[in-house]
Design an enzyme around this catalytic site. Structure first.
Site, PDB file in Angstrom:
ATOM      1  N   CYS A  27     -83.030  55.439   3.021  1.00  0.00           N
ATOM      2  CA  CYS A  27     -81.776  56.169   3.221  1.00  0.00           C
ATOM      3  C   CYS A  27     -82.083  57.599   3.635  1.00  0.00           C
ATOM      4  O   CYS A  27     -83.084  58.190   3.221  1.00  0.00           O
ATOM      5  CB  CYS A  27     -80.972  56.157   1.918  1.00  0.00           C
ATOM      6  SG  CYS A  27     -79.514  57.211   1.906  1.00  0.00           S
ATOM      7  N   HIS A  71     -75.712  50.296  -0.618  1.00  0.00           N
ATOM      8  CA  HIS A  71     -76.394  51.517  -1.072  1.00  0.00           C
ATOM      9  C   HIS A  71     -75.646  52.767  -0.609  1.00  0.00           C
ATOM     10  O   HIS A  71     -75.369  53.670  -1.409  1.00  0.00           O
ATOM     11  CB  HIS A  71     -77.827  51.534  -0.538  1.00  0.00           C
ATOM     12  CG  HIS A  71     -78.555  52.813  -0.811  1.00  0.00           C
ATOM     13  ND1 HIS A  71     -79.406  52.975  -1.880  1.00  0.00           N
ATOM     14  CD2 HIS A  71     -78.551  54.019  -0.160  1.00  0.00           C
ATOM     15  CE1 HIS A  71     -79.885  54.204  -1.872  1.00  0.00           C
ATOM     16  NE2 HIS A  71     -79.388  54.854  -0.829  1.00  0.00           N
ATOM     17  N   GLU A  72     -75.315  52.819   0.679  1.00  0.00           N
ATOM     18  CA  GLU A  72     -74.659  54.021   1.217  1.00  0.00           C
ATOM     19  C   GLU A  72     -73.296  54.251   0.572  1.00  0.00           C
ATOM     20  O   GLU A  72     -72.903  55.395   0.323  1.00  0.00           O
ATOM     21  CB  GLU A  72     -74.512  53.910   2.734  1.00  0.00           C
ATOM     22  CG  GLU A  72     -75.824  53.844   3.501  1.00  0.00           C
ATOM     23  CD  GLU A  72     -76.773  54.992   3.185  1.00  0.00           C
ATOM     24  OE1 GLU A  72     -76.290  56.110   2.925  1.00  0.00           O
ATOM     25  OE2 GLU A  72     -77.998  54.763   3.184  1.00  0.00           O
ATOM     26  N   HIS A 132     -73.343  56.377  -2.429  1.00  0.00           N
ATOM     27  CA  HIS A 132     -73.239  57.816  -2.157  1.00  0.00           C
ATOM     28  C   HIS A 132     -71.795  58.217  -1.880  1.00  0.00           C
ATOM     29  O   HIS A 132     -71.324  59.260  -2.343  1.00  0.00           O
ATOM     30  CB  HIS A 132     -74.102  58.179  -0.943  1.00  0.00           C
ATOM     31  CG  HIS A 132     -75.570  58.023  -1.159  1.00  0.00           C
ATOM     32  ND1 HIS A 132     -76.214  58.477  -2.283  1.00  0.00           N
ATOM     33  CD2 HIS A 132     -76.530  57.455  -0.372  1.00  0.00           C
ATOM     34  CE1 HIS A 132     -77.506  58.203  -2.185  1.00  0.00           C
ATOM     35  NE2 HIS A 132     -77.728  57.572  -1.038  1.00  0.00           N
ATOM     36  N   HIS A 175     -79.476  59.384  -5.520  1.00  0.00           N
ATOM     37  CA  HIS A 175     -80.552  58.400  -5.600  1.00  0.00           C
ATOM     38  C   HIS A 175     -81.063  58.269  -7.031  1.00  0.00           C
ATOM     39  O   HIS A 175     -81.158  59.259  -7.758  1.00  0.00           O
ATOM     40  CB  HIS A 175     -81.703  58.788  -4.682  1.00  0.00           C
ATOM     41  CG  HIS A 175     -81.431  58.468  -3.247  1.00  0.00           C
ATOM     42  ND1 HIS A 175     -81.951  59.205  -2.207  1.00  0.00           N
ATOM     43  CD2 HIS A 175     -80.672  57.504  -2.670  1.00  0.00           C
ATOM     44  CE1 HIS A 175     -81.537  58.693  -1.049  1.00  0.00           C
ATOM     45  NE2 HIS A 175     -80.753  57.658  -1.323  1.00  0.00           N
TER      46      HIS A 175
END
Length: 542
Positions: free
Chosen positions: A85, A217-218, A221, A227
């Site tokens: 990432c 995953h993104e 955020h 992280h």
């Protein structure tokens, strides 16, 4: 060599191991700087002890699950070159020293029903497969939290998703295949997620880069998670094609922010009296809070800097704190620590949002952000980025009258030419050219196509056509910043826009003011209006 001898970082070489396909030693140092492990910028002449550099390497090795040797060895450099990432690993002042667990960036959505829109699609897989992967990624978080998500196609969405290559308008260009796969912005900076179209996106990990895994995953955020240094967690920074569900670490993090799935179905208490509705006043969006007494300093309207970033969010800075503002005042939970969220210690002199960038000025240096994420290579000297502009600025802003950038220091101002990348000829000029403003300024910003100036807890709106401070019969300028921008009176937060007299900042249409509402809330002593007559001169600014 003496122990602790200081050397310039770029020339520190630790344990070179011969030729291999991993990055060079200097690229290893660049990696540590880019992802937040060290504060290094050769333009500022940064130096660091070998001990501190070794500690930074060990911190990365801990984060990546490697043996903590403190050396930029083959294994460490090879890991740095793995697909990952693009967001930083270390966010905030205490992130490097925390125990092994999830990390929260510090912002969250103030609602639990979010919308998303796919603004552009990848050409690697079909539109239907793309939308299914994105929907599945959101469902990962929805299943373990109090959140729900809904795709929209035409209306404005909370989270916008797009595929792009290299430079794509946010100041953080992608770097080609098999490196940084994607990046996303935290909630307070819009939550958007961008995916590198140079990658080979696939439905399953055995045929390319799994869009579902990277998107899940993104979106972590986008929801406020940083992280994690738990290597099995979805929020670990490196791409894991063997993902098999959220780790307990991920689940604990998302539930701290948004509660558990049971919150979505929790019935309202039977003892709760039925709610009654009243027809709202035209132009007012009602927003109620039970917080009557704000935390200490919450209602300090003596801003050091204020700016509205590209996505329309307004931030005001004072000392080591900052506020996030909406049309009714400050967002709940503010002010917050500037160091924890922005990574800066001490006072912000001035702020400027121009194009994709947000610049924060401190002394003789500038910190640049892309939707809240520090830009690689910064801080830099102000004179390096804005030639001809002095240090220790009072304020910076884009004037709504002509769209140009201005800097103010003391009783002088400079107009900056972005095309020539330097101050225009004939500057600085006296600040008294701006008719009706005080002799010195604390802050300024362009907000909804109008320019506002702040000084000592009060603010003025500028009339671009008359080239002077705007006139208002209802509530003359200057006005109190704490009341009209933070939603406070007598250092107390009011429970509704009607009580503050603020309402929607576009309500007072007859006044032509974009940031004020009620004629019955006049906080300015009559004597202060005399300041409007002290600096009248006849000179155009364009």
């Amino acid at each position: 060599m003496k122990k602790g001898l200081y050397v310039v970082l770029m020339f520190v070489l630790l344990c070179a191991t011969g030729a291999h396909p991993a990055p060079t030693q200097s690229k290893g140092v660049d990696f540590l700087a880019r992802f937040g492990y060290i504060d290094y910028n050769p333009r500022l002449g940064n130096i660091m002890s070998q001990h501190d550099l070794s500690a930074a390497v060990m911190n990365f090795q801990r984060f990546a699950g490697l043996e903590q040797t403190g050396q930029l060895d083959h294994t460490t450099l090879e890991k740095m070159d793995s697909p990952r990432c693009g967001n930083r690993d270390v966010v905030g002042s205490d992130a490097a020293a925390r125990k092994k667990r999830y990390a929260l960036q510090g912002s969250k959505w103030q609602k639990k029903h979010l919308t998303y829109k796919i603004a552009s699609h990848t050409t690697d897989i079909s539109r239907r497969d793309t939308e299914n992967a994105i929907n599945k990624a959101f469902k990962v978080w929805e299943a373990e939290s109090g959140l729900t998500f809904r795709q929209v196609r035409s209306s404005k969405a909370d989270i916008e998703i797009k595929f792009a290559e290299k430079a794509h308008g946010d100041g953080d260009p992608f770097d080609g295949p098999s490196k940084t796969l994607a990046h996303a912005f935290f909630p307070q900076f819009g939550g958007d997620a961008h995916f590198d179209e140079a990658e080979k996106w696939a439905v399953s990990a055995d045929k390319g880069v799994s869009l579902f895994i990277v998107a899940a995953h993104e979106f972590g955020h986008s929801l406020g998670l940083s992280h994690s240094d738990v290597n099995q967690a979805l929020m670990a920074p490196f791409y894991n094609p063997n993902y098999d569900g959220l780790h307990d670490d991920d689940i604990r993090a998302i539930r701290i922010l948004y509660g558990s799935p049971s919150d979505k179905h929790r019935p309202q208490s039977s003892t709760t009296p039925p709610r009654t509705t009243r027809k709202p006043r035209p132009g007012i969006t009602r927003q109620t809070t039970t917080t009557k007494t704000p935390p200490v300093g919450a209602c300090n309207g003596r801003f050091d800097a204020i700016t509205m970033v590209r996505n329309g969010t307004t931030f005001a800075f004072k000392g080591d704190k900052f506020w996030k503002l909406n049309d009714q005042g400050m967002e709940p939970g503010y002010p917050k620590s500037t160091k924890k969220i922005w990574g800066l210690s001490g006072k912000v002199d001035a702020s400027l949002s121009f194009g994709a960038y947000t610049d924060l000025f401190q002394g003789d240096v500038i910190h640049r952000y892309i939707n809240g994420i520090p830009m690689h290579g910064y801080p830099k000297r102000i004179s390096e980025v804005y030639k001809g502009i002095p240090s220790n600025l009072d304020t910076a802003f884009v004037w709504s009258g002509n769209g140009k950038v201005y800097f103010v220091k003391g009783d002088k101002y400079w107009r900056y030419n972005p095309s020539l990348r330097k101050s225009d000829n004939g500057y600085p000029r006296p600040l008294s050219v701006w008719k009706g403003l005080p002799e010195r300024l604390d802050a300024a910003l362009k907000w909804k196509d109008r320019t506002y100036f702040f000084k000592n807890g009060y603010y003025w709106r500028f009339d671009d056509e008359r080239v002077e401070v705007a006139q208002s019969l209802k509530t003359p300028y200057p006005r109190r910043s704490d009341a009209w921008w933070l939603g406070c009176t007598d250092n107390t937060l009011k429970s509704s826009p009607e009580e503050t007299g603020i309402g929607d900042k576009n309500e007072d249409v007859n006044d032509g003011d974009g940031n004020g509402a009620s004629s019955r809330f006049n906080t300015v002593p009559r004597a202060m209006l005399s300041t409007l007559l002290m600096f009248i001169v006849s000179m155009l600014l364009c």
